[in-house]
Design an enzyme around this catalytic site. Structure first.
Site, PDB file in Angstrom:
ATOM      1  CE  LYS A   8       0.814   1.375   4.438  1.00  0.00           C
ATOM      2  NZ  LYS A   8       1.497   2.643   4.786  1.00  0.00           N
ATOM      3  CG  ASP A 133      -1.319   0.164   8.289  1.00  0.00           C
ATOM      4  OD1 ASP A 133      -2.059   1.074   8.710  1.00  0.00           O
ATOM      5  OD2 ASP A 133      -0.145   0.351   7.941  1.00  0.00           O
TER       6      ASP A 133
END
Length: 277
Positions: A8, A133
């Site tokens: 990401k 996350d």
């Protein structure tokens, strides 16, 4: 079972405060990109084990994938083990979320294997116990995240860029960067006053309250940013707490030209990727 585990990037990362539990409140836009670790999962074993192509990655309870498997099997009240092998392509200590992504891939893969006994919200709660996350990687969409990163809202606006990520050859400690954060010196709040949510994403919204801290300790961060901008990026930013830096290119052709030029630096690893929508 083979699972792709994506990296990401944070297109902006605002730190708004510190909580009593030691975590920081944040506001960030996260997107998965087409840079993947590949996880192989084998259920025909008695214990949990993890191996990795990167010998520096821990193979015990310190590994997020290991913790995800242990947590899932305990929650399901199953006694069998699982063997996990990670073909590591996402650099570690790079701000790209590789460990959290691996944990999400294990949770999602095991849930599918056992016939989806847990709904997504339950899997995301498990993920949060492993890392802030992890819920995002289970969400599987570009998302605005608040809280410590666990409160997610789908980002509905197009992000029309080809991405070039540069890993400068060293990792950083997220804990060390946050420990050196001075909230009085952050500036993302000013940049994000005009809403980045109602029109096509603009590089003017790129900001990261952690970047100046990491760059102070590792000046190479600014060198990489400048190199990306000189090669045609419309904006460049460090992802997460670093050390990777990405550039936004208007089209594939300009990105591939920059990729070819910047890949000549032997210290850097350069990845040409797209955002996963």
């Amino acid at each position: 079972m083979h699972i792709l585990s994506p990296a990401k990037i944070n297109l902006f990362l605002q730190i708004s405060g510190k909580r009593t539990d030691g975590y920081h409140e944040l506001f960030t836009l996260m997107c998965c990109v087409t840079l993947y670790d590949i996880l192989s999962i084998d259920m025909e074993c008695r214990n949990i084990s993890v191996s990795c192509t990167d010998p520096e990655i821990p193979s015990d309870e310190k590994n997020h994938a290991y913790r995800a498997a242990a947590l899932f099997l305990k929650k399901l009240n199953r006694k069998e083990g699982v063997r996990i092998h990670i073909d590591k392509k996402i650099p570690t200590g790079a701000g790209l979320g590789g460990g959290s992504s691996n944990a999400a891939a294990v949770l999602s893969g095991l849930n599918n294997f056992f016939g989806n006994p847990f709904p997504l919200n339950e899997i995301m709660k498990m993920g949060l116990k492993i890392g802030a996350d992890v819920p995002f990687f289970l969400f599987k969409k570009p998302a605005l995240a608040t809280g410590i990163g666990e409160k997610l809202k789908e980002y509905p606006v197009k992000i029309p860029y080809t991405i070039l990520i540069i890993y400068p050859g060293f990792g950083v400690s997220t804990k060390d960067i946050y420990n050196n954060l001075n909230l009085r010196l952050t500036n993302c709040k000013k940049k994000l006053k005009s809403s980045p949510f109602e029109r096509e994403f603009d590089p003017e919204f790129l900001c990261n309250d952690l970047e100046s801290i990491t760059a102070l300790k590792h000046p190479e961060i600014n060198v990489v940013k400048e190199a990306l901008l000189k090669k045609g990026a419309e904006g460049a930013l460090m992802s997460g707490s670093g050390s990777s830096v990405f550039g936004l290119f208007p089209d594939y052709d300009s990105a591939i030209l920059a990729n070819n030029a910047l890949s000549t630096n032997r210290k850097w690893s350069v990845f040409l990727v797209d955002i996963i929508c």
